[in-house]
Enzyme design. Structure first.
Site, PDB file in Angstrom:
ATOM      1  N   VAL A 104       9.187 -15.236 -30.334  1.00 13.56           N
ATOM      2  CA  VAL A 104      10.621 -15.037 -30.182  1.00 13.56           C
ATOM      3  C   VAL A 104      10.911 -13.570 -30.471  1.00 13.56           C
ATOM      4  O   VAL A 104      10.412 -13.012 -31.447  1.00 13.56           O
ATOM      5  CB  VAL A 104      11.423 -15.933 -31.143  1.00 13.56           C
ATOM      6  N   CYS A 105      11.696 -12.939 -29.612  1.00 11.30           N
ATOM      7  CA  CYS A 105      12.118 -11.553 -29.817  1.00 11.30           C
ATOM      8  C   CYS A 105      10.891 -10.642 -29.980  1.00 11.30           C
ATOM      9  O   CYS A 105       9.949 -10.702 -29.209  1.00 11.30           O
ATOM     10  CB  CYS A 105      13.053 -11.476 -31.016  1.00 11.30           C
TER      11      CYS A 105
END
Length: 319
Positions: A104-105
């Site tokens: 994520v990210c």
């Protein structure tokens, strides 16, 4: 159905929403269908970590004590800027053993540092795409999508994109109805398509410095079905078409035509998601003129037809 072990990696400086967003999705799936996931959180030594917002998270245990998971999820955050070398080495050793590897990210930065994204397509938060591509040339960075799947590896853009990706994985593991039930509970759309851009059209382009050009940007957003030719927009800005096109690109970073295309696509998507209007009506309201023109635009940009987009991404009415 075999239980899937889900391991979330924690470290100092992690972005709390990168952890809790997907965690809420997978926990919701486990509550809906018990026995689907065994969810664990772990830090290097098993001790608490402090998130970038100052929140303290207490993991279930240490990474060294965790068996190989089905799904290994690596969140992002400020802590990915100067990670503990032991974490990078742990990922290099244990990442390939996971059946499914998810970030994520800026968690993708950690995966890339461990060599796990070499030769793969991947994405990350828009602000770090250039840096990821520069520091890891073996990674094929795609800056536009909110998430990218390449084989068993899935990477997502910033924060809320992790929720979209988690919902997509739950739909894959269970079914659409379960993912929809979780989305309703979290008050989010079922999921945005992975190839949806990280920005709205207005955010994707810079805001022009000069007022006449800013006014044109606002007018485009409010009148997607209007006459949005370069000649018409140039007249509204009181510039020659050639001067307008050059100034618009210089100040917004994109051409007038591309900006109009994005605004119209975004408008059509919202109508498909939020209204019951017919395809022909929506194509006219969005400036396409005909359903066929809108269909070609959707296929070119999103890889799906408007009717299929509505079927998949318009939440069903609650009963």
């Amino acid at each position: 159905m075999p239980q899937r072990t889900l391991l979330l990696v924690l470290f100092d400086g992690v972005q709390s929403l990168d952890v809790t967003g997907p965690l809420e999705v997978f926990t919701g799936a486990e509550q809906h269908t018990p026995g689907t996931y065994r969810i664990r959180t772990a830090s290097l030594d098993g001790g608490p970590v402090r998130t970038s917002s100052g929140l303290t998270l207490v993991p279930d245990g240490a990474l060294t004590g965790e068996p190989g998971p089905h799904t290994l999820l690596v969140p992002g955050g400020e802590g990915t800027r100067s990670p503990d070398p032991r974490l990078t080495e742990w990922l290099r050793t244990h990442g390939p053993r996971a059946r499914r590897l998810v970030s994520v990210c800026t968690g993708s930065v950690l995966l890339a540092a461990a060599g796990l994204l070499d030769g793969r397509r991947a994405t990350t938060h828009w602000a770090y795409c250039d840096e990821l591509a520069r520091d890891h040339p073996a990674v094929r960075v795609e800056p536009e999508p909110i998430y990218v799947r390449d084989g068993h590896i899935a990477t997502s853009a910033g924060v809320t994109a992790g929720i979209d990706l988690a919902l997509a994985l739950v739909e894959e593991d269970l079914d659409r109805d379960v993912a929809l039930a979780i989305a309703r509970h979290l008050v989010v759309f079922l999921r945005r398509p992975g190839n949806q851009a990280q920005f709205s059209a207005q955010l994707a382009a810079q805001t022009a410095r000069r007022e006449p050009l800013r006014e044109v940007q606002r007018w485009i957003g409010e009148h997607p079905a209007g006459d949005l030719t370069v000649e018409s927009l140039a007249a509204r800005a009181r510039l020659s078409p050639r001067h307008f096109a050059r100034a618009f690109r210089q100040e917004t970073g994109t051409t007038p035509g591309r900006y109009v295309d994005r605004v119209r696509l975004e408008h059509a998507r919202r109508l498909l998601e939020d209204t019951t209007g017919g395809i022909e009506e929506i194509s006219r309201a969005s400036g396409y003129g005909t359903p066929e023109a809108m269909r070609r635009a959707f296929l070119r940009s999103l890889g799906t037809a408007p009717t299929e987009y509505r079927r998949r991404f318009r939440p069903a009415p609650a009963h």
